[in-house]
Scaffold this active site. Structure first.
Site, PDB file in Angstrom:
ATOM      1  N   SER A 152      92.456  -7.220  33.929  1.00  0.00           N
ATOM      2  CA  SER A 152      93.767  -6.070  34.344  1.00  0.00           C
ATOM      3  C   SER A 152      93.578  -6.218  36.362  1.00  0.00           C
ATOM      4  O   SER A 152      93.006  -7.207  36.441  1.00  0.00           O
ATOM      5  CB  SER A 152      91.457  -5.032  35.191  1.00  0.00           C
ATOM      6  OG  SER A 152      91.761  -4.082  35.593  1.00  0.00           O
ATOM      7  N   TYR A 165      83.627  -2.931  37.812  1.00  0.00           N
ATOM      8  CA  TYR A 165      84.862  -3.242  36.588  1.00  0.00           C
ATOM      9  C   TYR A 165      85.416  -4.012  37.469  1.00  0.00           C
ATOM     10  O   TYR A 165      86.297  -4.567  36.781  1.00  0.00           O
ATOM     11  CB  TYR A 165      85.159  -2.064  36.989  1.00  0.00           C
ATOM     12  CG  TYR A 165      86.150  -1.789  35.568  1.00  0.00           C
ATOM     13  CD1 TYR A 165      86.182  -1.603  34.519  1.00  0.00           C
ATOM     14  CD2 TYR A 165      87.945  -1.734  36.237  1.00  0.00           C
ATOM     15  CE1 TYR A 165      87.704  -2.105  33.578  1.00  0.00           C
ATOM     16  CE2 TYR A 165      88.754  -1.725  35.304  1.00  0.00           C
ATOM     17  CZ  TYR A 165      88.586  -2.010  34.447  1.00  0.00           C
ATOM     18  OH  TYR A 165      90.138  -1.852  33.175  1.00  0.00           O
TER      19      TYR A 165
END
Length: 271
Positions: A152, A165
């Protein structure tokens, strides 16, 4: 050249296969000629997607499991081997953020929900490692294969609010390199591991954070667009090419690498 990118006769497992990006990954491997195991917690969606593929002449099986539950994954591996006889590849697409992993601007940073952050971090990191342990063992028995992790932009730059995250995906990045080297040392070039780092794509998890119900962007969404040279969010179909490349023989001398599919977000300095 076309044969280099073919996945004909391969069997590929896609975790998170019931999500939006996971759905694009499932389509990609089927379009490239592979059989697919669609793994997710949503049994209804997994079965609907598998049925649609089988009705069109493809080969698919619905697999219901939580990527944090090793026993459920082992049962899914048994199902796949019983149906297709082997496993050639794995796409670790399960992950994402959760409400308890979000630190709001008005909240005290020294009283953040640490358990929530840890839960999200574990999902993204161990939700990648555990499936690899289970399905990777079957790939080793096949004798040749490719594993693709999903990273990501959150592991490349400090993205606010979502510490768990961010840390989970940063862990995936290091795991991607470490495990690739270990497999090369143990299996030579037979089993490879690489990663795709998507930019910002609208999913059910982030849609409300980035877009307004009536159209347009939230303040956060506007900042993302401002930092993306292409000035738009990505389309899930735009991830397919990178995935097929990494799963296929077109990338047979590539391991431990990462492809950013992000519209330039990761390299833009903002000026």
């Amino acid at each position: 050249m076309e044969n280099l990118f073919a996945l004909k006769d391969k069997v590929i497992i896609v975790t998170g296969g019931t999500g939006i990006l996971g759905g694009a990954f499932v389509e990609a491997v089927v379009e490239a000629g592979a059989a697919v195991g669609i793994l997710g917690r949503n049994a209804k969606v997994a079965q609907e997607r598998a049925d649609a593929i089988n009705e069109k002449g493809g080969r698919a099986i619905a697999l219901v499991a939580d990527v944090m539950n090793e026993q459920q994954l082992i049962e899914c591996r048994t199902q796949v081997l019983a149906k297709f006889g082997k496993i050639d590849g794995l796409v670790n697409a399960a992950g994402g953020n959760q409400p308890e992993g979000v630190l709001k601007p008005e909240e005290d940073i020294f009283k953040m929900n640490l358990e929530g952050m840890k839960k999200v971090m574990d999902l993204n990191l161990w939700g990648t490692i555990i499936p690899t342990q289970v399905f990777g063992a079957a790939i080793a028995e096949t004798g040749k294969g490719s594993i693709v992790n999903i990273s990501s932009m959150n592991s490349k730059r400090a993205v606010t609010k979502v510490l768990g995250y961010n840390m989970g995906k940063a862990g995936v990045d290091y795991y991607n390199q470490w495990f690739a080297v270990e497999m090369a040392n143990r299996y030579g070039e037979k089993i490879r591991m690489n990663a795709i780092a998507p930019g910002f794509f609208l999913t059910e998890q982030n849609r409300d954070l980035l877009t307004l119900p009536g159209g347009g962007y939230t303040d956060r969404g506007g900042l993302v667009i401002k930092q993306t040279p292409f000035k738009r969010f990505g389309d899930p179909d735009e991830l397919k090419g990178a995935l097929v490349f990494l799963l296929s023989d077109a990338s047979k001398f590539v391991t431990g690498a990462m492809i950013c599919v992000d519209g330039g977000f990761s390299v833009f300095g903002g000026v």
